[in-house]
Write an enzyme that holds these catalytic residues in place. Structure first.
Site, PDB file in Angstrom:
ATOM      1  CD  GLU A 199      53.834  49.683  43.704  1.00 17.91           C
ATOM      2  OE1 GLU A 199      54.301  50.615  44.352  1.00 17.91           O
ATOM      3  OE2 GLU A 199      52.821  49.053  44.049  1.00 17.91           O
ATOM      4  NE  ARG A 247      45.884  39.583  46.885  1.00 16.59           N
ATOM      5  CZ  ARG A 247      46.653  40.540  46.390  1.00 16.59           C
ATOM      6  NH1 ARG A 247      46.151  41.468  45.598  1.00 16.59           N
ATOM      7  NH2 ARG A 247      47.937  40.578  46.662  1.00 16.59           N
ATOM      8  CE  LYS A 284      54.693  43.577  44.606  1.00 12.15           C
ATOM      9  NZ  LYS A 284      54.673  44.478  43.470  1.00 12.15           N
TER      10      LYS A 284
HETATM   11  P1  ATP Z   1      51.644  42.740  46.678  1.00 14.69           P
HETATM   12  O1  ATP Z   1      50.612  43.008  47.703  1.00 14.69           O
HETATM   13  O2  ATP Z   1      52.259  41.420  46.773  1.00 14.69           O
HETATM   14  O3  ATP Z   1      52.659  43.825  46.555  1.00 14.69           O
HETATM   15  P2  ATP Z   1      50.345  43.875  44.489  1.00 14.69           P
HETATM   16  O4  ATP Z   1      48.966  43.594  44.040  1.00 14.69           O
HETATM   17  O5  ATP Z   1      50.583  45.172  45.150  1.00 14.69           O
HETATM   18  O6  ATP Z   1      50.828  42.670  45.326  1.00 14.69           O
HETATM   19  P3  ATP Z   1      51.445  44.442  41.953  1.00 14.69           P
HETATM   20  O7  ATP Z   1      52.851  44.442  41.542  1.00 14.69           O
HETATM   21  O8  ATP Z   1      50.740  45.741  42.005  1.00 14.69           O
HETATM   22  O9  ATP Z   1      51.377  43.734  43.346  1.00 14.69           O
HETATM   23  O10 ATP Z   1      50.612  43.373  41.154  1.00 14.69           O
HETATM   24  C1  ATP Z   1      50.575  43.219  39.762  1.00 14.69           C
HETATM   25  C2  ATP Z   1      49.333  42.435  39.429  1.00 14.69           C
HETATM   26  O11 ATP Z   1      49.339  41.178  40.094  1.00 14.69           O
HETATM   27  C3  ATP Z   1      48.075  43.157  39.871  1.00 14.69           C
HETATM   28  O12 ATP Z   1      47.204  43.226  38.759  1.00 14.69           O
HETATM   29  C4  ATP Z   1      47.507  42.306  40.956  1.00 14.69           C
HETATM   30  O13 ATP Z   1      46.112  42.282  40.860  1.00 14.69           O
HETATM   31  C5  ATP Z   1      48.108  40.931  40.677  1.00 14.69           C
HETATM   32  N1  ATP Z   1      48.270  40.147  41.898  1.00 14.69           N
HETATM   33  C6  ATP Z   1      49.051  40.416  42.953  1.00 14.69           C
HETATM   34  N2  ATP Z   1      48.918  39.493  43.922  1.00 14.69           N
HETATM   35  C7  ATP Z   1      48.039  38.575  43.454  1.00 14.69           C
HETATM   36  C8  ATP Z   1      47.480  37.368  43.972  1.00 14.69           C
HETATM   37  N3  ATP Z   1      47.803  36.901  45.186  1.00 14.69           N
HETATM   38  N4  ATP Z   1      46.605  36.694  43.192  1.00 14.69           N
HETATM   39  C9  ATP Z   1      46.275  37.145  41.981  1.00 14.69           C
HETATM   40  N5  ATP Z   1      46.752  38.266  41.443  1.00 14.69           N
HETATM   41  C10 ATP Z   1      47.619  38.993  42.151  1.00 14.69           C
HETATM   42 MG    MG Z   2      50.861  47.053  44.755  1.00 14.01          MG
END
Ligand code: ATP
Ligand code: MG
Length: 546
Positions: A31, A256, A266
């Site tokens: 995102e 994760r 983020k």
């Molecule tokens: P954040 O909470 O940091 O915003 P998010 O999951 O909302 O993380 P996205 O941009 O939606 O962030 O993530 C893109 C991809 O990265 C998703 O498929 C998510 O599953 C993966 N991802 C995000 N954080 C992790 C993590 N700590 N470990 C493994 N995969 C992750």
């Molecule tokens: Mg997200």
């Protein structure tokens, strides 16, 4: 040769064997509401790595269906970071918003099938009518006739209603034990411009509705995501089954990445930037990819870390020292050695002539003679590090002390004579004599000298700021935030300490991003933003127990 398979690969092998899929196709769907962090690297390594292993494809898709927080600044930064890690999506770059028209058509399809309805409950009411484990949810609008739903949904799209007035809900199961199936909202009204479509839309699909459709339209075979989506999988499958998409992707979840003393979110990282607690997304203390890069991490060391962590189905907490070990191992092999004095104090060699200079040859890498040597200048006036001198030495202190001898690395053995103090009680300069017979060898009379310290001639230095970093947070397990406290209650006051250092003059020609071992200290990277500044990457040894 037997190859080990992780659980995702076992699933894929079975799907291939059963003929369910032919060519493996994955995607990475960030995102664009912030910069990528090291958690994303784990997902990237899995998404791109799995595709590569099976000779398949991996799409990069910006998940931009929520117009609220997205920005093209982030889109460009995300691309840059992924390329830096060495992954490439070729020409398969997409936006979730590419499919807004399709999403809308599929929503109409659901309404026509009697599988979606326009609901008038407010967000608060929806919460109130949500039921619990023993009571189903309710909605008085569930049985609205199809024609009426079609009419209202079109008018939602045409902008007739304010935000929150209506939602479109999938008609699944109000009594389901999985709350995500209790008629989830799949469209909501948001009068917000979209970064690509401006004011074209004022209704936006939810992630749970849009994501499976995007996967299906792109021909994704395995939609790999982190564990928090597991509970959404029945909804993912429901969407795939109930709209007439051309492919049926399969969602598989992995653990994760969680790291000690580090918050991978983020939202939290943005708050650190916006509150000015760190110096931007690329502050070298941040676990963002741009922060790690500026700190001096290489893409290869981060991928190495993700490989060492492995792919697991259950969440766990990884020690940040594993990440540090990865870059230490790489730089131990590759980085040239240099001399840096972080807290310089002057040493005068009383018996060394004023106008004399000598040069001692030192290796650029003691284990790699092919990396050559360089000459360091020796003169009457030198610098050593404050830490290598003690007027009142603790037991077992083998560095410079009253009545003691110490070897200057690669040069003479010196003996303490006296120290001249500043008015504030600090040491102004130390007077020593050198055993001029020794130059780089053992004392002729065979006496033992235990300590060796590093030094620089005072006219062979440049001034530099050296930033010493520690973890941003003192809370070891970020999932154990005590009740009523916030991460910012655990900020480490020593996370950045800047030293006014004297560095070997050869570092004058270093380029931003160049990495060195400062002997006896650790690994350092020349900063890419501030001149004459070096950032500490990692120490020479694991700091455990320090
Ligand atoms: P954040 O909470 O940091 O915003 P998010 O999951 O909302 O993380 P996205 O941009 O939606 O962030 O993530 C893109 C991809 O990265 C998703 O498929 C998510 O599953 C993966 N991802 C995000 N954080 C992790 C993590 N700590 N470990 C493994 N995969 C992750
Ligand atoms: Mg997200």
């Amino acid at each position: 040769m037997e190859e080990t398979r992780n659980f995702i690969e076992e699933i894929i092998d079975a799907d291939l064997k059963e003929g369910k899929v032919e060519k493996i196709h994955t995607r990475f769907p960030p995102e664009p509401n912030g910069y990528l962090h090291i958690g994303h690297c784990k997902a990237l390594a899995i998404d791109f790595g799995t595709a590569k292993k099976y000779n398949g494809l991996c799409n990069l898709r910006m998940d931009d269906t929520n117009p609220a927080k997205e920005d093209t600044e982030y889109v460009d930064a995300i691309k840059e970071d992924i390329h830096w890690l060495g992954f490439d999506w070729g020409d398969r770059f997409f936006y979730g918003s590419d499919y807004f028209d399709k999403d809308y058509e599929y929503a109409l399809e659901l309404i026509n099938k009697g599988l979606a309805y326009v609901c008038e409950l407010t967000a608060d009411q929806m919460e109130e009518y949500r039921g619990d484990l023993t009571r189903p949810a309710t909605s008085p609008y569930r049985d609205r006739p199809i024609e009426e739903n079609l009419d209202l949904f079109k008018r939602m799209k045409d902008g007739e209603f304010p935000d929150g007035k209506y939602t479109l809900r999938a008609k699944i199961d109000l009594a389901s034990g999985n709350f995500w199936l209790r008629d989830p909202v799949i469209y909501r009204i948001k009068h917000l411009p979209h970064h690509r479509y401006g004011d074209k839309w004022c209704i936006y699909p939810t992630y749970d509705f849009a994501h499976p459709i995007q996967d299906a339209l792109e021909g994704i075979t395995h939609s790999l995501c982190s564990l928090e989506f597991e509970i959404h999988r029945p909804l993912y499958n429901w969407v795939i089954e109930n709209v007439s998409v051309p492919h049926k992707p399969r969602q598989v979840e992995f653990a994760r990445l969680n790291i000690t003393n580090t918050v991978l979110s983020k939202r939290f990282l943005r708050s650190m930037v916006e509150s000015g607690r760190v110096d931007g997304w690329d502050d070298p203390r941040m676990p963002t990819l741009c922060g790690l890069r500026r700190r001096g991490y290489t893409g290869a060391s981060i991928i190495d870390f993700c490989t060492r962590v492995g792919v697991a189905k259950a969440n766990s907490l990884v020690d940040i020292r594993l990440l540090e070990a990865c870059i230490r191992d790489e730089l131990n092999e590759k980085a040239e050695r240099r001399i840096g004095i972080l807290s310089p104090i002057k040493v005068i060699i009383d018996n060394y002539p004023e106008d004399k200079k000598e040069y001692f040859e030192v290796p650029n890498h003691p284990q790699h003679p092919e990396m050559s040597t360089r000459k360091v200048k020796f003169t009457k006036e030198l610098y050593i590090d404050e830490d290598d001198f003690a007027l009142v030495p603790p037991p077992k202190f083998f560095r410079l002390k009253p009545d003691g001898e110490v070897r200057l690395m690669g040069a003479y053995i010196i003996k303490y004579q006296n120290a001249i103090m500043n008015e504030d009680g600090s040491v102004k300069e130390i007077h020593c004599t050198a055993d001029l017979e020794t130059g780089n060898g053992m004392p002729v009379d065979g006496r033992k000298v235990k300590g060796t310290i590093h030094w620089l001639s005072s006219d062979n230095t440049i001034d530099a700021d050296v930033n010493l970093y520690e973890n941003l947070l003192t809370l070891e397990d970020p999932s154990k935030l005590p009740e009523g406290m916030e991460y910012t209650d655990f900020l480490n006051p020593n996370s950045k300490i800047t030293k006014k250092a004297k560095l070997e003059k050869t570092l004058e020609s270093a380029m931003p991003g160049d990495k060195f071992q400062f002997v006896r200290l650790g690994y350092f990277c020349m900063d890419t933003k501030n001149k004459n500044t070096f950032n500490s990457i990692v120490g020479l040894k694991d700091s455990k127990g320090k």
